[in-house]
Design a protein around this motif. Structure first.
Motif, PDB file in Angstrom:
ATOM      1  N   MET A   1       9.105   1.774  -6.670  1.00 44.90           N
ATOM      2  CA  MET A   1       9.710   1.671  -5.367  1.00 44.90           C
ATOM      3  C   MET A   1       9.735   0.223  -4.900  1.00 44.90           C
ATOM      4  SD  MET A   1       8.802   3.936  -2.083  1.00 44.90           S
ATOM      5  CE  MET A   1       8.186   3.044  -0.698  1.00 44.90           C
ATOM      6  N   PHE A   2       8.639  -0.497  -5.114  1.00 43.29           N
ATOM      7  CA  PHE A   2       8.563  -1.884  -4.669  1.00 43.29           C
ATOM      8  C   PHE A   2       8.600  -2.848  -5.836  1.00 43.29           C
ATOM      9  CE2 PHE A   2       6.315   0.472  -1.290  1.00 43.29           C
ATOM     10  CZ  PHE A   2       7.157   0.153  -0.243  1.00 43.29           C
ATOM     11  N   ASN A   3       9.299  -2.496  -6.907  1.00 38.11           N
ATOM     12  CA  ASN A   3       9.324  -3.336  -8.099  1.00 38.11           C
ATOM     13  C   ASN A   3      10.085  -4.630  -7.883  1.00 38.11           C
ATOM     14  OD1 ASN A   3       7.873  -1.440  -9.476  1.00 38.11           O
ATOM     15  ND2 ASN A   3       9.667  -0.450 -10.353  1.00 38.11           N
ATOM     16  N   ASP A   4      11.021  -4.659  -6.953  1.00 35.51           N
ATOM     17  CA  ASP A   4      11.843  -5.850  -6.791  1.00 35.51           C
ATOM     18  C   ASP A   4      11.373  -6.748  -5.657  1.00 35.51           C
ATOM     19  OD1 ASP A   4      12.506  -4.007  -4.908  1.00 35.51           O
ATOM     20  OD2 ASP A   4      14.663  -4.388  -4.989  1.00 35.51           O
ATOM     21  N   ILE A   5      10.193  -6.507  -5.098  1.00 36.64           N
ATOM     22  CA  ILE A   5       9.663  -7.364  -4.047  1.00 36.64           C
ATOM     23  C   ILE A   5       8.846  -8.467  -4.708  1.00 36.64           C
ATOM     24  CG2 ILE A   5       8.090  -7.506  -2.095  1.00 36.64           C
ATOM     25  CD1 ILE A   5       8.904  -4.749  -1.296  1.00 36.64           C
ATOM     26  N   GLY A   6       9.221  -9.703  -4.428  1.00 33.00           N
ATOM     27  CA  GLY A   6       8.521 -10.843  -4.979  1.00 33.00           C
ATOM     28  C   GLY A   6       7.349 -11.253  -4.099  1.00 33.00           C
ATOM     29  N   PRO A   7       6.576 -12.233  -4.551  1.00 28.34           N
ATOM     30  CA  PRO A   7       5.407 -12.656  -3.772  1.00 28.34           C
ATOM     31  C   PRO A   7       5.790 -13.264  -2.417  1.00 28.34           C
ATOM     32  CG  PRO A   7       5.612 -13.943  -5.808  1.00 28.34           C
ATOM     33  CD  PRO A   7       6.666 -12.916  -5.827  1.00 28.34           C
ATOM     34  N   LEU A   8       6.898 -13.976  -2.363  1.00 23.43           N
ATOM     35  CA  LEU A   8       7.301 -14.578  -1.095  1.00 23.43           C
ATOM     36  C   LEU A   8       7.688 -13.502  -0.070  1.00 23.43           C
ATOM     37  CD1 LEU A   8       7.796 -17.205   0.401  1.00 23.43           C
ATOM     38  CD2 LEU A   8      10.136 -17.172  -0.441  1.00 23.43           C
ATOM     39  N   GLU A   9       8.390 -12.459  -0.524  1.00 24.07           N
ATOM     40  CA  GLU A   9       8.746 -11.371   0.383  1.00 24.07           C
ATOM     41  C   GLU A   9       7.504 -10.622   0.850  1.00 24.07           C
ATOM     42  OE1 GLU A   9      10.468 -11.280  -2.703  1.00 24.07           O
ATOM     43  OE2 GLU A   9      12.509 -11.807  -2.133  1.00 24.07           O
ATOM     44  N   LEU A  10       6.526 -10.446  -0.039  1.00 19.02           N
ATOM     45  CA  LEU A  10       5.297  -9.754   0.319  1.00 19.02           C
ATOM     46  C   LEU A  10       4.523 -10.535   1.377  1.00 19.02           C
ATOM     47  CD1 LEU A  10       3.665  -7.236  -0.386  1.00 19.02           C
ATOM     48  CD2 LEU A  10       2.452  -8.594  -2.069  1.00 19.02           C
ATOM     49  N   VAL A  11       4.415 -11.831   1.201  1.00 19.26           N
ATOM     50  CA  VAL A  11       3.726 -12.665   2.201  1.00 19.26           C
ATOM     51  C   VAL A  11       4.474 -12.608   3.533  1.00 19.26           C
ATOM     52  CG1 VAL A  11       3.127 -15.056   2.779  1.00 19.26           C
ATOM     53  CG2 VAL A  11       2.654 -14.176   0.496  1.00 19.26           C
ATOM     54  N   THR A  12       5.794 -12.635   3.478  1.00 17.97           N
ATOM     55  CA  THR A  12       6.597 -12.555   4.701  1.00 17.97           C
ATOM     56  C   THR A  12       6.363 -11.230   5.417  1.00 17.97           C
ATOM     57  OG1 THR A  12       8.276 -13.926   3.640  1.00 17.97           O
ATOM     58  CG2 THR A  12       8.926 -12.740   5.623  1.00 17.97           C
ATOM     59  N   LEU A  13       6.312 -10.125   4.681  1.00 16.64           N
ATOM     60  CA  LEU A  13       6.051  -8.826   5.290  1.00 16.64           C
ATOM     61  C   LEU A  13       4.663  -8.757   5.924  1.00 16.64           C
ATOM     62  CD1 LEU A  13       7.623  -6.377   2.695  1.00 16.64           C
ATOM     63  CD2 LEU A  13       8.429  -6.865   5.004  1.00 16.64           C
ATOM     64  N   ILE A  14       3.657  -9.349   5.275  1.00 16.89           N
ATOM     65  CA  ILE A  14       2.296  -9.334   5.809  1.00 16.89           C
ATOM     66  C   ILE A  14       2.235 -10.140   7.106  1.00 16.89           C
ATOM     67  CG2 ILE A  14      -0.073 -10.128   5.399  1.00 16.89           C
ATOM     68  CD1 ILE A  14       0.362  -9.363   2.442  1.00 16.89           C
ATOM     69  N   VAL A  15       2.846 -11.319   7.093  1.00 21.00           N
ATOM     70  CA  VAL A  15       2.849 -12.152   8.304  1.00 21.00           C
ATOM     71  C   VAL A  15       3.599 -11.448   9.425  1.00 21.00           C
ATOM     72  CG1 VAL A  15       3.725 -14.322   9.275  1.00 21.00           C
ATOM     73  CG2 VAL A  15       2.557 -14.328   7.069  1.00 21.00           C
ATOM     74  N   LEU A  16       4.705 -10.823   9.110  1.00 21.35           N
ATOM     75  CA  LEU A  16       5.485 -10.100  10.110  1.00 21.35           C
ATOM     76  C   LEU A  16       4.683  -8.922  10.676  1.00 21.35           C
ATOM     77  CD1 LEU A  16       8.288 -10.051  11.430  1.00 21.35           C
ATOM     78  CD2 LEU A  16       8.974  -8.445   9.662  1.00 21.35           C
ATOM     79  N   ALA A  17       3.958  -8.201   9.808  1.00 25.49           N
ATOM     80  CA  ALA A  17       3.143  -7.081  10.274  1.00 25.49           C
ATOM     81  C   ALA A  17       2.033  -7.555  11.197  1.00 25.49           C
ATOM     82  CB  ALA A  17       2.555  -6.335   9.086  1.00 25.49           C
TER      83      ALA A  17
END
Length: 149
Positions: A1-17
Motif C-alpha cells: 500500500m505504501f510501497n511508493d512513499i519515499g523517505p522525504l514524503e514520509l518525513v513530510t507526513l510526520i511533520v504535517l501530522a
C-alpha cells in the motif's frame, strides 16, 4: 500500500501530522488509527474464513489473491495446456516489425526465405526507425491536393 512513499514524503507526513494534531494528541491519534486498522484486519480475516468454510472442502486451496485479474491471467498463461509457450517461442517480433515496415514502405520482402529477413533493420541491430519518412525521388513532385488548400 505504501510501497511508493519515499523517505522525504514520509518525513513530510510526520511533520504535517505533528503540526495538525500537536505533540499532545498525536500518540492518542496513532493508537486510535492502529486499533482501527487491527479491527479492519480482523474483520477481513473473519470474512475470508467464513467464505472458505461455506465453500466447503473442495475449495480449501482457494486464495483470494487469485481473484485479482492480473494474477488470474498470469496463472492461466503460465499453464501450458493451451500450448502458448510454443507460440511464444516461434513468434519473432523484430522480424514481424521489419516485414511490416518493408510492406508499408513498398520494399521487396523475402518472407518466403527461411531465417531472418534481409532488411535494413538487420543492419541497425534489429531496430526499425519508424520516425523516418521515406524519401521521395528528387525528380518527382509530391502529390498536390487542390481541395485540401
Amino acid at each position: 500500500m505504501f510501497n511508493d512513499i519515499g523517505p522525504l514524503e514520509l518525513v513530510t507526513l510526520i511533520v504535517l501530522a505533528v503540526l495538525v494534531f500537536g505533540p499532545e494528541k498525536l500518540p492518542k491519534f496513532i493508537q486510535d488509527v492502529t486499533r482501527t486498522l487491527r479491527k479492519i484486519r480482523e474483520f477481513s480475516d473473519n470474512a475470508k474464513n467464513d467464505i472458505r468454510s461455506e465453500l466447503g472442502p473442495e475449495f480449501k486451496d482457494f486464495e483470494f489473491e487469485d481473484l485479482n485479474p492480473k494474477a488470474f491471467l498470469r496463472k492461466q498463461l503460465d499453464n501450458d495446456e493451451l500450448g502458448l509457450k510454443d507460440i511464444r517461442s516461434t513468434f519473432d517480433l523484430k522480424r514481424e516489425m521489419a516485414e511490416l515496415t518493408d510492406s508499408v514502405n513498398g520494399h521487396d520482402t523475402a518472407a518466403a526465405l527461411p531465417g531472418p529477413a534481409p532488411t535494413s533493420a538487420a543492419a541497425s541491430g534489429g531496430r526499425v526507425d519508424m520516425t523516418k519518412k521515406p524519401e521521395a525521388p528528387k525528380d518527382e513532385r509530391p502529390p498536390f491536393d487542390a481541395d485540401a488548400t
